[in-house]
Motif scaffolding. Structure first.
Motif, PDB file in Angstrom:
ATOM      1  N   LEU A 176      54.942  63.997 -26.241  1.00  0.00           N
ATOM      2  CA  LEU A 176      54.857  62.991 -25.190  1.00  0.00           C
ATOM      3  C   LEU A 176      55.835  61.856 -25.473  1.00  0.00           C
ATOM      4  CD1 LEU A 176      50.991  62.813 -24.680  1.00  0.00           C
ATOM      5  CD2 LEU A 176      52.673  63.751 -23.079  1.00  0.00           C
ATOM      6  N   PRO A 177      56.338  61.213 -24.418  1.00  0.00           N
ATOM      7  CA  PRO A 177      57.317  60.130 -24.610  1.00  0.00           C
ATOM      8  C   PRO A 177      56.685  58.904 -25.253  1.00  0.00           C
ATOM      9  CG  PRO A 177      56.659  60.257 -22.314  1.00  0.00           C
ATOM     10  CD  PRO A 177      56.065  61.460 -22.987  1.00  0.00           C
ATOM     11  N   LYS A 178      57.484  58.162 -26.014  1.00  0.00           N
ATOM     12  CA  LYS A 178      57.016  56.930 -26.635  1.00  0.00           C
ATOM     13  C   LYS A 178      56.871  55.838 -25.584  1.00  0.00           C
ATOM     14  CE  LYS A 178      58.873  57.575 -31.300  1.00  0.00           C
ATOM     15  NZ  LYS A 178      59.782  57.009 -32.329  1.00  0.00           N
ATOM     16  N   VAL A 179      55.855  55.004 -25.798  1.00  0.00           N
ATOM     17  CA  VAL A 179      55.545  53.927 -24.859  1.00  0.00           C
ATOM     18  C   VAL A 179      55.586  52.590 -25.597  1.00  0.00           C
ATOM     19  CG1 VAL A 179      53.865  53.022 -23.206  1.00  0.00           C
ATOM     20  CG2 VAL A 179      54.036  55.504 -23.594  1.00  0.00           C
ATOM     21  N   MET A 180      56.096  51.577 -24.910  1.00  0.00           N
ATOM     22  CA  MET A 180      56.053  50.205 -25.420  1.00  0.00           C
ATOM     23  C   MET A 180      55.216  49.375 -24.459  1.00  0.00           C
ATOM     24  SD  MET A 180      59.234  47.572 -26.152  1.00  0.00           S
ATOM     25  CE  MET A 180      59.821  48.440 -27.609  1.00  0.00           C
ATOM     26  N   ALA A 181      54.217  48.655 -24.971  1.00  0.00           N
ATOM     27  CA  ALA A 181      53.323  47.846 -24.136  1.00  0.00           C
ATOM     28  C   ALA A 181      53.513  46.374 -24.470  1.00  0.00           C
ATOM     29  CB  ALA A 181      51.874  48.258 -24.361  1.00  0.00           C
ATOM     30  N   LEU A 182      53.770  45.569 -23.435  1.00  0.00           N
ATOM     31  CA  LEU A 182      54.057  44.149 -23.687  1.00  0.00           C
ATOM     32  C   LEU A 182      53.754  43.291 -22.468  1.00  0.00           C
ATOM     33  CD1 LEU A 182      57.021  43.269 -22.157  1.00  0.00           C
ATOM     34  CD2 LEU A 182      57.753  45.077 -23.701  1.00  0.00           C
ATOM     35  N   CYS A 183      53.653  41.999 -22.707  1.00  0.00           N
ATOM     36  CA  CYS A 183      53.597  40.991 -21.645  1.00  0.00           C
ATOM     37  C   CYS A 183      54.886  40.175 -21.740  1.00  0.00           C
ATOM     38  CB  CYS A 183      52.405  40.063 -21.817  1.00  0.00           C
ATOM     39  SG  CYS A 183      50.802  40.863 -21.647  1.00  0.00           S
ATOM     40  N   PRO A 184      55.518  39.873 -20.618  1.00  0.00           N
ATOM     41  CA  PRO A 184      56.767  39.110 -20.669  1.00  0.00           C
ATOM     42  C   PRO A 184      56.551  37.692 -21.185  1.00  0.00           C
ATOM     43  CG  PRO A 184      56.012  39.328 -18.413  1.00  0.00           C
ATOM     44  CD  PRO A 184      55.120  40.200 -19.243  1.00  0.00           C
ATOM     45  N   SER A 185      57.631  37.031 -21.508  1.00  0.00           N
ATOM     46  CA  SER A 185      57.592  35.677 -22.042  1.00  0.00           C
ATOM     47  C   SER A 185      56.796  34.753 -21.116  1.00  0.00           C
ATOM     48  CB  SER A 185      59.018  35.147 -22.212  1.00  0.00           C
ATOM     49  OG  SER A 185      59.002  33.865 -22.783  1.00  0.00           O
ATOM     50  N   GLY A 186      55.868  34.011 -21.687  1.00  0.00           N
ATOM     51  CA  GLY A 186      55.043  33.098 -20.908  1.00  0.00           C
ATOM     52  C   GLY A 186      53.700  33.676 -20.519  1.00  0.00           C
ATOM     53  N   GLU A 187      53.526  34.984 -20.642  1.00  0.00           N
ATOM     54  CA  GLU A 187      52.259  35.623 -20.292  1.00  0.00           C
ATOM     55  C   GLU A 187      51.394  35.755 -21.538  1.00  0.00           C
ATOM     56  OE1 GLU A 187      49.319  36.452 -18.793  1.00  0.00           O
ATOM     57  OE2 GLU A 187      50.738  36.903 -17.159  1.00  0.00           O
ATOM     58  N   GLN A 188      50.256  35.059 -21.535  1.00  0.00           N
ATOM     59  CA  GLN A 188      49.380  35.035 -22.701  1.00  0.00           C
ATOM     60  C   GLN A 188      48.177  35.961 -22.573  1.00  0.00           C
ATOM     61  OE1 GLN A 188      50.263  33.431 -25.377  1.00  0.00           O
ATOM     62  NE2 GLN A 188      51.956  32.236 -24.531  1.00  0.00           N
ATOM     63  N   HIS A 189      47.892  36.430 -21.368  1.00  0.00           N
ATOM     64  CA  HIS A 189      46.710  37.258 -21.133  1.00  0.00           C
ATOM     65  C   HIS A 189      47.068  38.733 -21.320  1.00  0.00           C
ATOM     66  CE1 HIS A 189      45.946  33.481 -18.918  1.00  0.00           C
ATOM     67  NE2 HIS A 189      44.697  33.678 -19.312  1.00  0.00           N
ATOM     68  N   TYR A 190      46.507  39.348 -22.326  1.00  0.00           N
ATOM     69  CA  TYR A 190      46.889  40.720 -22.641  1.00  0.00           C
ATOM     70  C   TYR A 190      45.690  41.664 -22.806  1.00  0.00           C
ATOM     71  CZ  TYR A 190      45.898  39.039 -27.400  1.00  0.00           C
ATOM     72  OH  TYR A 190      45.304  38.492 -28.504  1.00  0.00           O
ATOM     73  N   LEU A 200      46.026  55.094 -22.876  1.00  0.00           N
ATOM     74  CA  LEU A 200      47.172  55.941 -23.210  1.00  0.00           C
ATOM     75  C   LEU A 200      46.965  56.642 -24.544  1.00  0.00           C
ATOM     76  CD1 LEU A 200      50.178  53.684 -22.112  1.00  0.00           C
ATOM     77  CD2 LEU A 200      49.347  55.737 -20.967  1.00  0.00           C
ATOM     78  N   ARG A 201      46.401  55.921 -25.523  1.00  0.00           N
ATOM     79  CA  ARG A 201      46.142  56.554 -26.808  1.00  0.00           C
ATOM     80  C   ARG A 201      45.096  57.648 -26.673  1.00  0.00           C
ATOM     81  NH1 ARG A 201      48.387  54.155 -31.450  1.00  0.00           N
ATOM     82  NH2 ARG A 201      47.539  56.040 -32.408  1.00  0.00           N
ATOM     83  N   GLU A 202      44.117  57.463 -25.808  1.00  0.00           N
ATOM     84  CA  GLU A 202      43.141  58.522 -25.542  1.00  0.00           C
ATOM     85  C   GLU A 202      43.830  59.772 -25.013  1.00  0.00           C
ATOM     86  OE1 GLU A 202      38.936  56.648 -24.194  1.00  0.00           O
ATOM     87  OE2 GLU A 202      40.588  56.298 -22.842  1.00  0.00           O
ATOM     88  N   ASN A 203      44.918  59.561 -24.291  1.00  0.00           N
ATOM     89  CA  ASN A 203      45.673  60.669 -23.709  1.00  0.00           C
ATOM     90  C   ASN A 203      46.837  61.113 -24.614  1.00  0.00           C
ATOM     91  OD1 ASN A 203      44.896  61.344 -20.640  1.00  0.00           O
ATOM     92  ND2 ASN A 203      44.429  59.205 -21.077  1.00  0.00           N
ATOM     93  N   ALA A 204      46.785  60.714 -25.875  1.00  0.00           N
ATOM     94  CA  ALA A 204      47.694  61.194 -26.921  1.00  0.00           C
ATOM     95  C   ALA A 204      49.105  60.618 -26.845  1.00  0.00           C
ATOM     96  CB  ALA A 204      47.760  62.718 -26.935  1.00  0.00           C
ATOM     97  N   PHE A 205      49.317  59.555 -26.055  1.00  0.00           N
ATOM     98  CA  PHE A 205      50.640  58.934 -25.993  1.00  0.00           C
ATOM     99  C   PHE A 205      50.872  58.055 -27.222  1.00  0.00           C
ATOM    100  CE2 PHE A 205      50.359  60.159 -21.611  1.00  0.00           C
ATOM    101  CZ  PHE A 205      51.672  60.286 -21.175  1.00  0.00           C
ATOM    102  N   PRO A 206      52.015  58.161 -27.867  1.00  0.00           N
ATOM    103  CA  PRO A 206      52.359  57.225 -28.948  1.00  0.00           C
ATOM    104  C   PRO A 206      52.768  55.884 -28.347  1.00  0.00           C
ATOM    105  CG  PRO A 206      54.146  58.807 -28.624  1.00  0.00           C
ATOM    106  CD  PRO A 206      53.044  59.208 -27.681  1.00  0.00           C
ATOM    107  N   VAL A 207      51.997  54.843 -28.628  1.00  0.00           N
ATOM    108  CA  VAL A 207      52.214  53.541 -27.995  1.00  0.00           C
ATOM    109  C   VAL A 207      52.498  52.474 -29.048  1.00  0.00           C
ATOM    110  CG1 VAL A 207      51.310  51.824 -26.391  1.00  0.00           C
ATOM    111  CG2 VAL A 207      50.576  54.208 -26.196  1.00  0.00           C
TER     112      VAL A 207
END
Length: 302
Positions: A176-190, A200-207
């Motif tokens: 499965l493709p690699k995933v990057m998870a982020l909030c843009p600059s100024g966004e504090q709610h994650y 995604l991890r439940e679905n075996a994605f490397p995150v």
């Protein structure tokens, strides 16, 4: 499936107690091998763990605890689905207990209560139906001045640790493709981003979970270096949408094959165009959305 020796070790319970609860009180019905040996499923272990807590921690008689367990399993299908939704009032007691511990900054009790909840309920129920409304309540009390920023940071840190523990539980697939998870600059709610990362991890994605307030500087280079194929972003403020689109443009410039999943309350209009899809807020829709994403944009790492 587990034999009774393994089940007793996992649950820290005598084998005789497990047999007694099964035969005398009909608490569970394990499978049987051809030779008649018991085999316990994950659900059997979860039920036994819940019963153990009711008896040992809450002082409930085993006969009454079994009645409660069976009653919950007889609930209509639509009611069984309720724990997977945000803010289910069925968990108000658990939410308020955690809130009081948070308000008193009693981290030991807060962690104890979390341990209890994870042992009693499915982990997804704890995250969606207990932790999410708890964090919403803490946020409101912080805005009202009832709680300080120290309270919010302390509890957020504990919750993030719990997510991280579960992130490591699920195996990932190299196909499965690699995933990057982020909030843009100024966004504090994650919080929502962590929930989707767990999905995604439940679905075996490397995150790679980067988290809140992530600057764009160096991000495209890091994504290329790590062979990231999908970027997930969350924004809670509509004013941050142009910035999110800027991130998409710069990441796409570095890798034209990059794909994006964007969600959060700040996305007031769908972004279903080209390499970008909008994510709704509910867990039940995410699998369907992910399937659509795979069909429309084949996820090839070639």
């Amino acid at each position: 499936m587990y034999n009774i020796k393994a089940a007793a070790k996992i649950l820290d319970m005598p084998k005789v107690t497990i047999r007694s609860w099964e035969t005398r009180y009909n608490a569970i019905t394990p499978a049987r091998t051809e030779t008649g040996h018991r085999l316990y499923s994950d659900q059997n272990l979860e039920d036994l763990k819940w019963l153990k807590i009711q008896v040992q921690e809450n002082g409930v008689k085993i006969s009454e605890a079994v009645k409660q367990l069976h009653a919950s399993k007889r609930m209509p299908a639509e009611k069984k689905e309720l724990p997977e939704h945000f803010g289910n009032e069925a968990y108000e007691k658990q939410i308020q207990e955690l809130f009081l511990a948070a308000a008193e900054m009693d981290t030991e009790r807060f962690n104890y209560l979390l341990d209890m909840n994870f042992s009693m309920f499915h982990y997804r129920t704890v995250f969606f139906s207990i932790i999410v409304p708890l964090m919403v309540q803490i946020g409101k009390e912080w805005e009202n001045g009832t709680l300080t920023v120290a309270h919010e940071h302390m509890i957020s840190h504990i919750v993030e640790q719990r997510f991280t523990q579960f992130f490591r539980v699920f195996p990932t697939s190299p196909d499965l493709p690699k995933v990057m998870a982020l909030c843009p600059s100024g966004e504090q709610h994650y919080l929502g981003l962590m929930l989707f990362t767990l999905f995604l991890r439940e679905n075996a994605f490397p995150v790679m979970f980067i988290g809140a307030d992530t600057p764009i500087d160096g991000l495209p280079e890091a994504a290329l270096q790590q062979d990231v194929q999908i970027v997930c972003m969350a924004i809670s403020d509509p004013e941050l949408r142009p910035l999110a689109e800027k991130y998409i443009d710069q990441l796409t410039e570095a890798n034209p094959h990059m794909r994006f999943l964007v969600g959060g309350q700040g996305v007031t209009e769908a972004l279903d165009a080209g390499s970008t899809l909008f994510l709704g807020p509910m867990y039940e829709s995410w699998q369907e959305r992910l399937n659509d994403f795979k069909e429309k944009l084949p996820l090839s790492r070639a």
